[in-house]
Design a protein around this motif. Sequence first.
Motif, PDB file in Angstrom:
ATOM      1  N   ASP A   1      -0.330   7.255   2.904  1.00 19.38           N
ATOM      2  CA  ASP A   1      -1.747   7.227   3.306  1.00 19.38           C
ATOM      3  C   ASP A   1      -2.374   5.842   3.133  1.00 19.38           C
ATOM      4  O   ASP A   1      -3.570   5.684   3.321  1.00 19.38           O
TER       5      ASP A   1
ATOM      6  N   HIS B   1      -8.701  -0.496   7.842  1.00 20.30           N
ATOM      7  CA  HIS B   1      -7.475  -1.283   7.744  1.00 20.30           C
ATOM      8  C   HIS B   1      -6.701  -1.327   9.061  1.00 20.30           C
ATOM      9  O   HIS B   1      -6.522  -0.312   9.724  1.00 20.30           O
TER      10      HIS B   1
ATOM     11  N   ASP C   1     -12.794   2.874  -5.008  1.00 19.59           N
ATOM     12  CA  ASP C   1     -11.940   1.678  -4.885  1.00 19.59           C
ATOM     13  C   ASP C   1     -12.735   0.428  -5.226  1.00 19.59           C
ATOM     14  O   ASP C   1     -12.237  -0.473  -5.913  1.00 19.59           O
TER      15      ASP C   1
ATOM     16  N   ASP D   1      -2.737   0.798  -4.717  1.00 19.82           N
ATOM     17  CA  ASP D   1      -2.339   1.054  -6.101  1.00 19.82           C
ATOM     18  C   ASP D   1      -2.963  -0.062  -6.950  1.00 19.82           C
ATOM     19  O   ASP D   1      -2.396  -1.149  -7.097  1.00 19.82           O
ATOM     20  N   TRP D   2      -4.147   0.217  -7.477  1.00 22.32           N
ATOM     21  CA  TRP D   2      -4.902  -0.847  -8.163  1.00 22.32           C
ATOM     22  C   TRP D   2      -4.205  -1.314  -9.439  1.00 22.32           C
ATOM     23  O   TRP D   2      -4.356  -2.470  -9.834  1.00 22.32           O
TER      24      TRP D   2
ATOM     25  N   LEU E   1       0.867  -1.182   0.000  1.00 20.87           N
ATOM     26  CA  LEU E   1       0.000   0.000   0.000  1.00 20.87           C
ATOM     27  C   LEU E   1       0.902   1.230   0.000  1.00 20.87           C
ATOM     28  O   LEU E   1       2.099   1.139   0.317  1.00 20.87           O
ATOM     29  N   ASP E   2       0.330   2.383  -0.307  1.00 16.48           N
ATOM     30  CA  ASP E   2       1.104   3.625  -0.293  1.00 16.48           C
ATOM     31  C   ASP E   2       1.706   3.829   1.105  1.00 16.48           C
ATOM     32  O   ASP E   2       1.019   3.644   2.115  1.00 16.48           O
TER      33      ASP E   2
ATOM     34  N   HIS F   1      -3.195   4.027   0.666  1.00 19.90           N
ATOM     35  CA  HIS F   1      -4.191   3.721  -0.376  1.00 19.90           C
ATOM     36  C   HIS F   1      -3.660   2.587  -1.271  1.00 19.90           C
ATOM     37  O   HIS F   1      -2.464   2.298  -1.292  1.00 19.90           O
TER      38      HIS F   1
ATOM     39  N   ALA G   1      -6.883   3.096   7.361  1.00 18.27           N
ATOM     40  CA  ALA G   1      -7.316   3.559   6.032  1.00 18.27           C
ATOM     41  C   ALA G   1      -8.583   2.819   5.605  1.00 18.27           C
ATOM     42  O   ALA G   1      -8.795   1.661   5.978  1.00 18.27           O
TER      43      ALA G   1
ATOM     44  N   LEU H   1     -11.327   1.861   2.328  1.00 16.29           N
ATOM     45  CA  LEU H   1     -11.554   1.798   0.883  1.00 16.29           C
ATOM     46  C   LEU H   1     -12.772   2.653   0.549  1.00 16.29           C
ATOM     47  O   LEU H   1     -13.745   2.706   1.319  1.00 16.29           O
ATOM     48  N   SER H   2     -12.722   3.317  -0.594  1.00 16.10           N
ATOM     49  CA  SER H   2     -13.822   4.196  -1.015  1.00 16.10           C
ATOM     50  C   SER H   2     -14.721   3.471  -2.007  1.00 16.10           C
ATOM     51  O   SER H   2     -14.380   2.385  -2.509  1.00 16.10           O
TER      52      SER H   2
ATOM     53  N   SER I   1     -10.767  -3.352   5.293  1.00 18.74           N
ATOM     54  CA  SER I   1     -11.185  -1.964   5.493  1.00 18.74           C
ATOM     55  C   SER I   1     -12.272  -1.934   6.568  1.00 18.74           C
ATOM     56  O   SER I   1     -13.191  -2.743   6.503  1.00 18.74           O
TER      57      SER I   1
END
Length: 384
Positions: free
Chosen positions: A144, A169, A180, A148-149, A140-141, A146, A174, A176-177, A167
């Motif tokens: 933050d 997480h 996402d 990287d799909w 993950l980043d 997130h 963090a 997921l939106s 999530s």
Amino acid sequence: MNPIQTKLPKVGTTIFTVMSQLATEHKAVNLGQGFPDFDTPAPLVDALARAAREGRNQYSPMSGLPALRQAIAAKTKKIYGRDVDADAEITVTSGGSEAIFDAVLAVVHPGEEVIVLDPCYDSYEPAIELAGARAVHVPLDAHDFHVDWQRVRDTITPRTRMLMINSPHNPSGAMLSAQDMATLADILRRTDIVLLSDEVYEHIVYDGARHESVLRHPELAERAFVISSFGKTYHCTGWKVGYAIAPRALSAEFRKVHQYNTFCTFTPAQAALAEMLEQHPEHHEQLGAFYQPKRDHFRALLERTKLKPLPVPGGYFQLVDYSAVSDLPDVEFARWLTVEHGVTGIPLAPFYETPPAGQRLIRFCFAKNEATLEAAIARLEKVC
Ligand code: GLN
């Protein structure tokens, strides 16, 4: 007899146990392993005692008490809008960890690959390895957390059997939106990849955010195990009651493992949770509002220290950057902080295949009474 050849060469004792033991040994304030130090709701404890007293002490049905499965189905419909068959699609387990283990063992074959997103919970990879498969780690980043799909997409091979997401997480909080989830649906479409969604912190979300359960997304739910845990929602982590929701065919395979792993879960707790879900739905509806002042209070207290808190969108963990205090790697820092300063956190390295170079983060659990958090800060203030 020859020495046993280990099946899990990379595994030692889980970091949560190691740090809790060290905290006890050094009388440290334990903000490490994630568990509340405040009471389980009284009606739930009363219901547990009553269930045991009334003789509900024998095996429950293998898939869980019908009343509990029905209560889970009603809640799932109410909050995520999904119709779930309580008989065929819900299985009660001895905690979220059992559900993760059962799901992986049920559908992942030797030689296959499972994609995990690092940092990830430390039980994922051992389950994958015991299934004879290989965990493929996508980071993950580092800032933050997130996803990287594109990297996930590029990691898929014909051997990929499962993708695991989490999530809110653990350890970062963090979330997921909806975007996402749409991207994820697009990636999985036209594959045979099973999704495992670890949603044990589903109700602990802040600032009016919405938890994007896989159960809200029919296309994803059709290929997913969605796993949750009553321990997190009802402040009873030691009861070890969780569940998996999955379509009929996946649930059937899941139950083949579950029935020989634990068979069923502690019956009095299932009876008590069924009653709690029916009679006190407000409990889980208000969990974010219950934890948000704790989160905000802890973050305000951290301003008195040199530790820099990262944002916490969900869950009950606070990551802090300790680079202004020490240049030790995180495992050594966490040990030093416990032994020398009496405060225990969890290092992040055990959540990674390869921790990002120079990352200086540890995790604190703020699911604690104010007095506990204040005692920890009083000690952390003194850390030069
Ligand atoms: N889920 C807990 C955490 O992240 C740990 C549970 C355990 O120790 N098995 O702290």
